[in-house]
Motif scaffolding. Structure first.
Motif, PDB file in Angstrom:
ATOM      1  N   ILE A  45       1.371   6.650  -6.890  1.00  0.00           N
ATOM      2  CA  ILE A  45       0.220   7.490  -7.232  1.00  0.00           C
ATOM      3  C   ILE A  45       0.552   8.958  -6.996  1.00  0.00           C
ATOM      4  N   GLN A  46       1.235   9.261  -5.894  1.00  0.00           N
ATOM      5  CA  GLN A  46       1.625  10.646  -5.615  1.00  0.00           C
ATOM      6  C   GLN A  46       2.590  11.170  -6.674  1.00  0.00           C
ATOM      7  N   HIS A  60       0.585  11.810  -9.794  1.00  0.00           N
ATOM      8  CA  HIS A  60      -0.224  13.015  -9.583  1.00  0.00           C
ATOM      9  C   HIS A  60       0.632  14.266  -9.731  1.00  0.00           C
ATOM     10  N   PRO A  74       0.815  -1.227   0.000  1.00  0.00           N
ATOM     11  CA  PRO A  74       0.000   0.000   0.000  1.00  0.00           C
ATOM     12  C   PRO A  74       0.848   1.278   0.000  1.00  0.00           C
ATOM     13  N   TRP A  75       1.946   1.273   0.747  1.00  0.00           N
ATOM     14  CA  TRP A  75       2.832   2.432   0.753  1.00  0.00           C
ATOM     15  C   TRP A  75       3.472   2.646  -0.621  1.00  0.00           C
ATOM     16  N   LEU A  99       2.248   1.745  -3.501  1.00  0.00           N
ATOM     17  CA  LEU A  99       1.211   2.227  -4.403  1.00  0.00           C
ATOM     18  C   LEU A  99       0.920   3.703  -4.163  1.00  0.00           C
ATOM     19  N   ARG A 100       0.841   4.113  -2.890  1.00  0.00           N
ATOM     20  CA  ARG A 100       0.610   5.531  -2.588  1.00  0.00           C
ATOM     21  C   ARG A 100       1.742   6.401  -3.119  1.00  0.00           C
ATOM     22  N   THR A 101       2.979   5.919  -2.985  1.00  0.00           N
ATOM     23  CA  THR A 101       4.132   6.673  -3.477  1.00  0.00           C
ATOM     24  C   THR A 101       4.073   6.836  -4.986  1.00  0.00           C
TER      25      THR A 101
END
Length: 89
Positions: free
Chosen positions: A74-75, A78, A67-68, A70-72
């Motif tokens: 995605i950020q 973005h 999850p971390w 994936l968040r990285t």
């Protein structure tokens, strides 16, 4: 797009790649080293003995850190999408 923006983008992309890949690569390194020491001590040199523990450890770390990661990513994506209109002039 200025050359400075492209270089900055490349540096940031390499940094994000390093950060995202580090947990899995370090896990493979540590498990491989541990299995290698055990194989050297017991003189058992079976290929699957080194592959299976690495696979299981990397799967566990992937589930924990996924999850971390994936968040990285995605950020990062973005930031690229938001910053792209300002880069193209």
């Amino acid at each position: 797009m200025t050359p400075e923006w492209v270089i900055n983008f490349g540096q940031h992309a390499l940094y994000v790649t390093m950060i995202v890949a580090a947990p899995l690569l370090l896990t493979a390194l540590l498990v491989g080293l541990l299995v290698g020491v055990i194989q050297a001590a017991t003189q058992i040199h079976e290929m699957t003995l080194s592959f299976i523990p690495k696979l299981l450890a990397m799967a566990a770390v992937g589930l924990l850190v996924g999850p971390w990661m994936l968040r990285t990513l995605i950020q990062f994506t973005h930031d690229i999408i938001v910053g792209l209109p300002g880069a193209v002039k």
